[in-house]
Structure formats: C-alpha cells, structure tokens
Design an enzyme around this catalytic site. Structure first.
Site, short mmCIF file in Angstrom:
data_model
loop_
_atom_site.label_atom_id
_atom_site.label_comp_id
_atom_site.label_asym_id
_atom_site.label_seq_id
_atom_site.Cartn_x
_atom_site.Cartn_y
_atom_site.Cartn_z
N ARG A 75 0.84 -1.20 0.00
CA ARG A 75 0.00 0.00 0.00
C ARG A 75 0.88 1.25 0.00
O ARG A 75 1.73 1.40 0.88
CB ARG A 75 -0.91 -0.01 1.23
CG ARG A 75 -1.71 1.25 1.42
CD ARG A 75 -2.68 1.18 2.62
NE ARG A 75 -3.33 2.48 2.76
CZ ARG A 75 -3.26 3.25 3.85
NH1 ARG A 75 -2.60 2.86 4.92
NH2 ARG A 75 -3.85 4.43 3.87
N HIS A 118 -2.95 11.00 1.25
CA HIS A 118 -2.37 10.75 2.57
C HIS A 118 -1.71 12.05 3.04
O HIS A 118 -0.51 12.10 3.28
CB HIS A 118 -1.39 9.57 2.53
CG HIS A 118 -1.12 8.93 3.85
ND1 HIS A 118 -1.29 7.57 4.08
CD2 HIS A 118 -0.68 9.45 5.02
CE1 HIS A 118 -0.95 7.29 5.34
NE2 HIS A 118 -0.57 8.41 5.94
N GLU A 163 -7.45 8.45 6.71
CA GLU A 163 -7.67 9.11 8.01
C GLU A 163 -8.11 10.57 7.91
O GLU A 163 -7.39 11.48 8.33
CB GLU A 163 -6.39 9.03 8.86
CG GLU A 163 -5.89 7.62 9.07
CD GLU A 163 -4.74 7.54 10.07
OE1 GLU A 163 -4.14 8.58 10.38
OE2 GLU A 163 -4.47 6.44 10.56
N ASN A 293 -7.32 1.89 10.14
CA ASN A 293 -6.00 1.95 10.74
C ASN A 293 -6.16 1.85 12.24
O ASN A 293 -6.86 2.66 12.85
CB ASN A 293 -5.28 3.26 10.39
CG ASN A 293 -4.98 3.36 8.91
OD1 ASN A 293 -5.10 2.37 8.18
ND2 ASN A 293 -4.57 4.52 8.47
N TYR A 295 -4.20 1.49 15.96
CA TYR A 295 -2.96 1.55 16.74
C TYR A 295 -3.19 1.25 18.22
O TYR A 295 -2.43 0.52 18.83
CB TYR A 295 -2.28 2.91 16.57
CG TYR A 295 -1.68 3.04 15.19
CD1 TYR A 295 -0.41 2.54 14.93
CD2 TYR A 295 -2.41 3.56 14.14
CE1 TYR A 295 0.13 2.60 13.66
CE2 TYR A 295 -1.88 3.62 12.85
CZ TYR A 295 -0.61 3.13 12.63
OH TYR A 295 -0.09 3.17 11.37
C1 GBH Z 1 -1.27 6.91 11.07
O1 GBH Z 1 -1.89 7.88 11.83
C2 GBH Z 1 -0.87 7.50 9.77
O2 GBH Z 1 -1.74 7.10 8.73
C3 GBH Z 1 0.55 7.26 9.39
O3 GBH Z 1 0.92 8.13 8.36
C4 GBH Z 1 1.43 7.38 10.60
O4 GBH Z 1 2.79 7.32 10.28
C5 GBH Z 1 1.05 6.28 11.53
O5 GBH Z 1 -0.31 6.27 11.81
C6 GBH Z 1 1.80 6.30 12.86
O6 GBH Z 1 1.48 7.41 13.63
O7 GBH Z 1 -4.69 10.46 21.53
O8 GBH Z 1 -2.49 9.72 22.20
O9 GBH Z 1 -4.34 8.15 22.18
C7 GBH Z 1 -2.01 7.64 13.20
C8 GBH Z 1 -3.28 8.13 13.76
C9 GBH Z 1 -4.31 9.24 15.51
C10 GBH Z 1 -3.18 7.19 15.96
C11 GBH Z 1 -4.29 9.57 16.96
C12 GBH Z 1 -3.21 7.50 17.43
C13 GBH Z 1 -4.53 8.63 19.14
C14 GBH Z 1 -3.31 8.96 19.93
N1 GBH Z 1 -3.21 8.38 15.16
N2 GBH Z 1 -4.31 8.35 17.73
S1 GBH Z 1 -3.74 9.35 21.58
#
Ligand code: GBH
Length: 444
Positions: A75, A118, A163, A293, A295
């Site tokens: 991707r 992106h 996102e 996505n 995390y």
């Molecule tokens: C993604 O975004 C992106 O698509 C990518 O480009 C990036 O490199 C990757 O993740 C790593 O960061 O409020 O502290 O609990 C991540 C989106 C949004 C994930 C906010 C974590 C909550 C953090 N992020 N989210 S917190």
C-alpha cells in the site's frame, strides 16, 4: 496454531511524503507538509521530508525488500503535488513514477493498493483555502479522475482518503499537522469537504470504471473506554468517541452526522450551512470495502473546563514508543462494534504497527522483540476475528520503512526495516523476518 486462509491479503504500507524525498524532482511542487515542516517549531528537531527515505530514487531497492517479505500487496500513496503541481496543470512526469512503481510491483507478483490522499495537499490548494474551501472537492476530483484514468489498469484496489480525522482535526483544529490551524469550525468544514470528495470519487469511479477494482476509504479508529464507571467519565468517553470515531463513521455509513456532537460543537460552529442538500447522500455512497488503521485504544476521563469535557487518562497498559496503549483485545471489540453498528463490508486493516526505540547492532541486526510481540498479538487477534467470521480480508503492517513520522520527524521508528538516515542504508529488522515467516506459513 492460528491459520490464515489462502486468499487473506498480507501487506505492508507507506505514504508518499513520509518516504519519497525528492521534493523538487520530476516537476513536483510543494505540499502543505513542505511548508509546515519548514516552519520552525512545527516538527520535532526541525526535521523535514526533503530527503526522507529517498524512496523516489531507491524504488527498485525498496521493491526488492518488499518482495523479500513475501507480501501479497503493498500500500502506497500518490503525492498530489507531483500530479498537479499547479491548479489545472497536469504533470505527466509525476504520474510516470507511480505507473512504474505499480507495474514493477505487479511484475513481482505484489498487488498495488493505492491511497489517493495521505495528507500532502498541494500548497497551491492551501493558498486558495485548502480543504476549508468547498472547491477543494473539485480539485480533488480532477486529481482522482486523472489517477484512475492513468493507473487503474495497474492497480488492484483504491483508497480515496487516509484518516480524514487526522487531516481535518489534527490539521485544522489541533494544529499539530499541516496546515496547522486551530479552529473547530474550519476543521468540520475540512472534514466535510474531504468526506464529500471521497463520496464523489467513489461515485465517479463506479460510474466510469464499472467497479473494476474495489474502492473504499480508510478511517483511523480507536475504541474509547471511560477511566472509571462514573457518569462523568462515561460522558467524557462518549464525547471523545463522537469526536474521533462517530463524526466520520456516521456520515460514511449512515448518511448523517451524530446529533449529540452537532449540538456540542455548535458553540464553536456558527452555522452548519456548509452541509448542502445531497452531500450526505454522496458521502454515504456504497463502497466495496472498509479500511481501518488501528494503533491503540483510548482511555478517557472527565475534565471540567476542557473543550469537550474529556482528556486522556493514565493507564497501566503496556505502551509502544509513542506512549500508546498496546491493546489487541480492544481491537477485537472495535471490530465487533463495527459489525454490529455500522457495516458488513469486507474490512482491511490498512495500517497497524508500533514505534519502538530500536537499536541497530554492529552486525546490522535489529532485535525488535517488542515489535515482534506487538505484531504477533495483533495478527492473532485478526485470526481470531476471522474464526468468528468477522471478515477481515487483509492486514497491512505499518510501516515498511522507518520514515518521517509527521510532527515527530525521524525520532519515532515504525518500520520493520531500519533506515540509517545518514547513509540511507536499509537493515531488515527481526519483526520483518518474523512477518515473512508468518506469511510464508500462512499461520502463526
Ligand atoms: C497513522 O496515523 C498515519 O496514517 C501514518 O501516516 C502514521 O505514520 C502512523 O499512523 C503512525 O502514527 O490520543 O495519544 O491516544 C495515526 C493516527 C491518531 C493514531 C491519533 C493514534 C490517538 C493517539 N493516530 N491516535 S492518543
């Protein structure tokens, strides 16, 4: 032992600004991230994407690494300012880079999964108001149509947007991402125009290409939990869920914005006139798949006086290098909720992964056991979900390479391949080797 079916798609993911570098090569013009990263104080250590992983000049080497993993799919995203360096001015040279990439991937038996947006909006578009300007929908359509027309024969799946929450809320409300504004009214307009451009692009693609390849959107979702059973903490959790998840899920799947959030936001939003007749119908156009996505989970507590009465709470969970809770079980709960409340579409995990403080050993090894553990836990969750017929069609590990981690610059390493940013040498980490093994065995 957990098994994956033959047709399950294993992949890995990147994005254009985070890896390409070569910011003025091939007729590329600046994006909002060039401007933002070159503004002092915006990115940790003053890092920029000027060189990044120099992927633009190392495409073939990187394809060989991708191939060595044995993934089914890769991707990547397209840098809009390579394709339209000026408003209305198409740059064929920019398109050639992606055409070549897609063709080479296919020759190696790797399916190209392409994200149109992106986050690297052309600077010229921002000069005209960026996503706040409703005309952005037309600019995006011109870009999308060109990409569909030029690349569809080489591409296996399309994602319109990656996102929208980050692009809109981090970019226009929290100021942590480009273009760095801090205004909720602007952020909601930006979010709306991004979503509208998604819906219209899906309509156009289905109309012109008759659904030749699957098309969908990717949202960043986080299951939200209250820090305690108290009524106040539950309010906080509900509000954060509305801000992060429902504000995007509801329009895409239900054709409406959540009423509780409309009311809560209205103190800062003088009018919702930017939502025009027919918009929500377009936004909720039927897609072929849904990208997520994932995390971390979020733990929220009530905060008197905070903007929407929530703030992140301390948790005793193990953390990744970003300080995010490692939470594979909550990932499963997120999927159950989506199945119950939102959609039956095939789901692709278009990103999942973690940053850790990796150490490059003298012999070129990186023993990232914490990332191996993260990977195994989440793959295990995916396999369990599929045993329960949750229809997870694929999984893309974020990320192929250590890269420009937005506001954190090169400080945070998400790669399964280590990049020495002085020499541009790549070193395959243990996590990549473990992933290759899982893919080869189709089991873990
Ligand atoms: C993604 O975004 C992106 O698509 C990518 O480009 C990036 O490199 C990757 O993740 C790593 O960061 O409020 O502290 O609990 C991540 C989106 C949004 C994930 C906010 C974590 C909550 C953090 N992020 N989210 S917190």
């Amino acid at each position: 032992m957990k098994k994956f079916s033959k047709d399950f798609i294993f992949g890995t993911a990147t994005s254009s600004y985070q890896i390409e570098g070569a910011v003025s090569a091939g007729g590329r013009a600046p994006s909002i991230w060039d401007t933002f990263s070159h503004t002092p104080g915006k990115v940790l250590g003053g890092d920029t994407g000027d060189l990044a992983c120099d992927h633009y000049n190392r495409m073939e080497e990187d394809i060989q690494i991708i191939k060595s993993l044995g993934v089914d799919s890769y991707r990547f995203s397209i840098a809009w300012p390579r394709i339209f360096p000026e408003k209305g001015k198409y740059n064929a040279e920019g398109m050639e880079f992606y055409r070549k990439l897609a063709i080479r991937l296919k020759e190696e038996g790797i399916q190209p999964f392409v994200t149109l947006y992106h986050w690297d909006l052309p600077q010229w578009a921002d000069d005209l108001g960026g996503w706040i300007n409703r005309d952005s929908v037309e600019w995006f359509m011109e870009f999308a149509e060109k990409c569909f027309g030029e690349l569809d024969e080489h591409v296996s799946m399309w994602i319109t947007h990656n996102e929208p929450w980050c692009a809109a809320m981090l970019g226009y409300h929290q100021g942590e991402h480009a273009p760095g504004h801090t205004n909720l009214d602007e952020a909601l307009k930006a979010a709306h125009h991004i979503l509208l451009s998604h819906g219209k692009a899906v309509q156009h693609y289905k109309h012109v290409f008759e659904g030749k390849h699957p098309i969908g959107i990717t949202l960043n979702l986080s299951p939200v939990y209250p820090a305690s059973g108290s009524f106040h903490d539950q309010v906080a959790a509900n509000n954060f869920d509305g801000y992060l998840n429902r504000w995007f899920l509801d329009p895409v799947f239900k054709g409406q914005y959540p009423t509780d959030m409309i009311n809560m936001f209205s103190k800062q939003v003088p009018s919702y006139d930017f939502i025009k007749e027919g918009d929500l119908e377009a936004i909720s156009t039927h897609m072929d798949f849904f990208g997520i996505n994932f995390y971390n989970r979020s733990l929220m507590e009530y905060a008197e006086g905070a903007e929407f009465m929530f703030q992140g709470a301390e948790s005793d969970y193990p953390k990744s290098g970003m300080g995010w809770d490692i939470s594979p079980n909550e990932f499963k709960e997120l999927i159950y909720r989506l199945r119950k409340e939102y959609t039956e579409l095939p789901i692709y995990i278009t990103e999942n992964g973690a940053a850790f403080d990796d150490v490059l050993e003298a012999d070129g090894q990186v023993h990232d056991t914490n990332r191996v553990d993260y990977l195994e836990k989440h793959l295990n969750a995916v396999a369990e979900l599929n045993e329960e017929n949750m229809n997870i069609a694929g999984y893309y590990l974020w990320s192929l390479l250590d890269n420009f981690e937005w506001a954190f610059g090169y400080e945070k390493r998400f790669g399964i391949v280590y990049v020495d940013f002085d020499t541009q040498q790549r070193y395959v980490k243990d996590s990549a080797k473990r992933y290759a093994e899982v893919i080869k065995n189709r089991s873990l």
